[in-house]
Structure formats: C-alpha cells, structure tokens
Write a protein that holds these residues in place. Structure first.
Motif, short mmCIF file in Angstrom:
data_model
loop_
_atom_site.label_atom_id
_atom_site.label_comp_id
_atom_site.label_asym_id
_atom_site.label_seq_id
_atom_site.Cartn_x
_atom_site.Cartn_y
_atom_site.Cartn_z
N ASP A 99 -37.50 0.87 -24.28
CA ASP A 99 -38.34 0.31 -25.22
C ASP A 99 -39.26 1.40 -25.43
O ASP A 99 -39.89 1.16 -26.46
CB ASP A 99 -38.92 -0.75 -24.70
N LYS A 100 -39.71 2.48 -24.61
CA LYS A 100 -40.79 3.47 -25.25
C LYS A 100 -40.15 4.25 -26.20
O LYS A 100 -41.10 5.09 -26.63
CB LYS A 100 -41.26 3.91 -23.82
N ALA A 130 -38.40 4.83 -29.77
CA ALA A 130 -37.77 4.21 -30.88
C ALA A 130 -36.53 5.08 -31.19
O ALA A 130 -36.74 6.37 -31.48
CB ALA A 130 -38.87 4.35 -31.79
N LYS A 181 -36.81 3.63 -37.49
CA LYS A 181 -37.05 3.06 -36.22
C LYS A 181 -38.46 3.52 -35.88
O LYS A 181 -39.37 2.91 -35.16
CB LYS A 181 -36.27 2.93 -35.22
N ILE A 182 -38.66 4.83 -35.70
CA ILE A 182 -39.88 5.32 -35.29
C ILE A 182 -41.28 4.99 -36.19
O ILE A 182 -42.17 4.79 -35.61
CB ILE A 182 -39.82 7.22 -35.23
N LYS A 213 -41.29 2.32 -37.71
CA LYS A 213 -41.63 0.85 -37.27
C LYS A 213 -42.23 0.56 -35.80
O LYS A 213 -43.02 -0.07 -35.90
CB LYS A 213 -40.38 0.02 -37.34
N TYR A 214 -41.88 1.44 -35.23
CA TYR A 214 -42.46 1.52 -33.86
C TYR A 214 -43.86 1.66 -33.82
O TYR A 214 -44.77 0.94 -33.30
CB TYR A 214 -41.49 2.45 -32.77
N HIS A 215 -44.19 2.96 -34.45
CA HIS A 215 -45.80 3.30 -34.51
C HIS A 215 -46.63 2.62 -35.56
O HIS A 215 -47.86 2.85 -35.65
CB HIS A 215 -45.80 4.72 -34.80
N LYS A 234 -46.53 -0.78 -35.37
CA LYS A 234 -46.98 -2.07 -34.93
C LYS A 234 -48.37 -2.56 -34.87
O LYS A 234 -49.16 -1.62 -34.46
CB LYS A 234 -46.32 -2.24 -33.65
N TYR A 263 -38.42 0.37 -44.42
CA TYR A 263 -38.41 1.54 -43.29
C TYR A 263 -37.20 2.37 -43.89
O TYR A 263 -37.35 3.65 -43.30
CB TYR A 263 -38.45 1.00 -42.20
#
Length: 463
Positions: A181-182, A184, A365-366, A368-370, A372, A381
């Motif tokens: 999960d860490k 992306a 995905k990267i 979206k992850y960063h 949050k 995205y």
C-alpha cells in the motif's frame, strides 16, 4: 528474470537485439508464443496497436503503452495476472488434489472393509474351515489398519492445506499504510515478483520445503523508487528488513553483510521469530559489484585472486545465503552496466528487475496517491498519466519522484484552497522530466549489455 522493461526503445542497437536473442530453456517466466526462435518485434507491435480503441487510433493515443507491452514480451517475462495467480496457487491446488485422492482411497478401503466383514460373517455362518476364517480376519485387520492410517494422513493434509491457505491470505492481504500500500502503481511488479516470492514464504511457514532466491536486483534510473519498493516488499512479505550502510569502506560493507547474514540465521531459528526470513538491502551497491583497478592489478601480478576481491566475496555470500542463512540479498543500482558479469547468473541473482519510469496507468495512480488530502476535485488522473508519458516520445521520462515533484509544484503554486486539474496540468508544463534524454538513452545501452551478458551466461550454463 526481467520484469516490465523500459518503454519506448528507439535506438538502432535495440532493434538489432530483437532478433539476436533466441528464446531458450533458460528464459524465465512464460515465453511469448510457443517455441519460436526469434521475436518479431514489428509484428507484435502492429498487433498491439491494432488492439486500440478507434478513438485512440484517431488521436494517436496509446502508442507508448502498446510499445511497452511489446517490450515486456521481448524480454521474455510476460506473466499475466492469471498466470501469476495460477503459479501462486499451484502448490495449494496440488495439495488439495492429493487430499481429494486420499479421501477417494479412504472410501475404497471402507467399501472393502464392509465386503470383508460380510465375507467373514458368511464364512462363520457356513462353518467354513478355520484357516479360511483366519485369513479373512487377517485381511480385515490389515485393511482396517490401512484405513486408520490414511484417515490420520487425511487429517494431517487438511491441516496443511488450511495452514497454507491462511498463510497466503495473511501475507497477500493489503493493509492501509503497510507493505504494497506504500507503493502507488507498479501492480505488475507486485504481482509477478512480490506474490511469487511471498507465496514461497507462505509455503515455508506452512511446513513445506521451498527454494528461495539468493539475490534480487532492482535496477533503474535515479528516482524510480527502488529503495522504497524494497522496503515495501520486505514488509509485505513479513520479513525482517536490514539496510547495510553503503557509505563505508567496501571491506566493511562485506563484513557487515556477513554479520547480518549470521544474525538472519539466528533470527530464523529463534522461538520469538520462527521461520522469519530477512531481506538485506545493498542500496546502490556498485562499489562492491565490480572489480576495482587495485584488485585487477593484484590479480594480474599474481598477488591475489578473484575470491579475495569484493565481487568474489559477494558472490560467495550470495551463492548459498538463502539456504544457509535464510536471507535474500536485495541489491539496487542506477548503473547496471557496471555490475560484474559474474554476479548476473540465475543462481546468484535469479530476479533481475527493471524498475523504470511509470507507464500511464501507474503515473495516474501515483498522482492520486500523493494528492490524498489535498483535493476533492473531480480530477482526470488518466489524463494526467497520459500527459507525463508523452515525454517518452523524446526519450525522456518522469520518474515516480518526478511526478511527486509535479504534485509539489502544484501545491506551492495553487491559488485555491484545493489543487485543481488545471493546477496539475500547469505544473506538468513547468516541471520538466527528471530523466533526461542522455540518461534515458544511456539506459537503453545498459539494457542491451545486460541482455548480452544474461544470454551469454545462460548459454554457457547450458553447455
């Protein structure tokens, strides 16, 4: 074993290598199409381009991703998620099949017991000779012993299957803020390497004998997240994670590595951490992965030999670290070309993984992850991912860290309470790709040299 290689290869030497290397029994993973002796790059590329939706063809979208899929097939490691899941469950399926066969055998023995009991009763009622009755009683007793034994074996097998299934579920579970999960994106890497390795960990903890890799190599341009991937991988696998200080002298690095390997064995055999393996990270390990000028001179004048060099000592430790020390050495480098060819073989480092710039899907995905907690806007995205990989047309690229830099730029320059899609598109224009044309092209040459070394070593081992 090469995984998800560089996207958008354009050099002449690359295309020369396409038909240069035949598929053989030493290629890891699933071969791309039967037993063909060369890879028809143009044919496969045309097929992948034809698979695009009509709107993608009209606007020339998806070319980079199509090339990436073909490049992945070229390297010869194109395990699909279905194939990975099948490999992951192979041992479990095999054990369940054996359990089913044992239960069928038990049923057969029970039926035979009933038949013998009936025959014995008939013999007694008919007052047959004592030796006939004695023989039937003996057969009945032998059959009952077999039935009891297989019933006990079935219970053991059920316990093993349940334990293996439970271990797999635990180790492959995704938890917020932990393990995979860490990271992306990069789902192909996680599936093909992570779960294949983790599945073996589960098998071992369930009491099965396994053959774990001695070494894993992560190579890629600076900023692609190799160190972070290694840490997340170890955590997902439930392994102890140890990072060797690579700023010290080379001799001290080897000494520290040997000490940590011994500690790994103690940890594995400790009742507090039973069967807990260790992943030891040699981050940017080039200094101990090549013979330096002083070592080379000493070998040439006869005052030393290969076994006394850093490469020789590292090779010796790698050769049996998984079995002897219950550890896997994970190495990272930005310069794979500099690694001594002795290390690049299927026994020492069977997993040689390219962790390169993210593709469009991973980039999305990267982002979206960063983002949050920094936006509740309706952001496309997918569009952002497509925007950043457009640089690959110029043999440039945004690494994972490069995308983080884009997000940070948007955070610093937004005039709104929350980051908008326009803020991010503007940031992409302002923040240039961190993997330059020079670095990108140099890596293409590195890949070619690695392929030459890999296939040469494979051929030599097959002689």
């Amino acid at each position: 074993m090469f995984i998800s290689p560089i996207s958008g290869f354009k050099t002449t030497t690359y295309h020369q290598n396409v038909k240069k290397y035949p598929q053989n029994s030493y290629s890891y993973g699933v071969s791309f199409n039967g037993n063909q002796d060369y890879f028809d790059y143009e044919k496969h590329l045309k097929e992948e381009l034809d698979k695009r939706a009509w709107i993608e063809k009209v606007f020339s979208w998806g070319k980079g991703e199509a090339k990436e899929r073909v490049n992945q097939m070229l390297i010869g490691f194109n395990l699909s998620q279905a194939a990975v899941i099948a490999a992951k469950n192979a041992t479990l399926d095999e054990k369940e099949q054996r359990l089913k066969e044992a239960e069928e055998h038990k049923k057969t023995l029970i039926e035979k017991t009933k038949l013998l009991q009936e025959q014995l009763k008939m013999a007694q009622d008919s007052h047959l000779k004592d030796d006939i009755i004695k023989d039937l009683r003996q057969k009945l007793q032998e059959n009952q012993t077999k039935t009891d034994k297989i019933a006990e074996n079935i219970e053991t097998q059920k316990s093993e299957v349940d334990k293996l299934r439970k271990e797999q579920e635990i180790l492959n579970r995704r938890e917020a803020g932990k393990g995979w999960d860490k990271i992306a994106g990069y789902e192909v890497h996680k599936m093909t390497v992570g779960e294949a390795f983790i599945n073996k960990i589960a098998q071992e903890r369930a009491g099965l004998d396994v053959n774990m890799p001695n070494g894993i190599l992560l190579y890629g341009q600076h900023g692609t997240g190799k160190t972070r991937f290694a840490q997340a991988f170890a955590e997902q696998a439930g392994c102890e994670f140890v990072k060797i200080d690579m700023l010290q002298d080379d001799d001290d690095i080897i000494m520290d590595l040997e000490r940590e390997l011994k500690l790994s064995k103690k940890r594995y055999n400790s009742p507090e951490t039973p069967k807990k393996r260790t992943i030891i990270l040699l981050d940017d390990f080039n200094s101990v992965a090549q013979i330096n000028p002083f070592e080379k001179e000493a070998i040439e004048n006869g005052s030393s030999d290969f076994s006394e060099t850093n490469v020789g000592q590292l090779s010796k430790l790698l050769a049996n670290c998984s079995d002897k020390y219950k550890a896997t050495i994970l190495m990272t480098t930005n310069h794979p070309r500099k690694i001594d060819s002795t290390l690049l073989n299927a026994n020492l480092i069977p997993y040689q993984i390219y962790l390169g710039p993210p593709n469009a899907s991973d980039a999305a995905k990267i982002f979206k992850y960063h983002l949050k907690g920094f936006t509740e806007q309706d952001i496309d995205y997918t569009l952002l991912g497509q925007k950043v990989i457009q640089s690959m047309a110029k043999n440039e690229a945004y690494s994972a860290q490069g995308i983080v830099n884009v997000v940070d730029n948007a955070k610093e320059n937004t005039s709104e309470a929350q980051i908008t899609e326009q803020d991010l598109l503007k940031a992409i224009e302002q923040v240039k790709p961190d993997i330059t044309n020079k670095t990108y092209t140099a890596f293409l040459d590195d890949i070619n040299e690695i392929l030459e070394t890999y296939y040469k070593n494979s051929t030599d081992e097959g002689k």
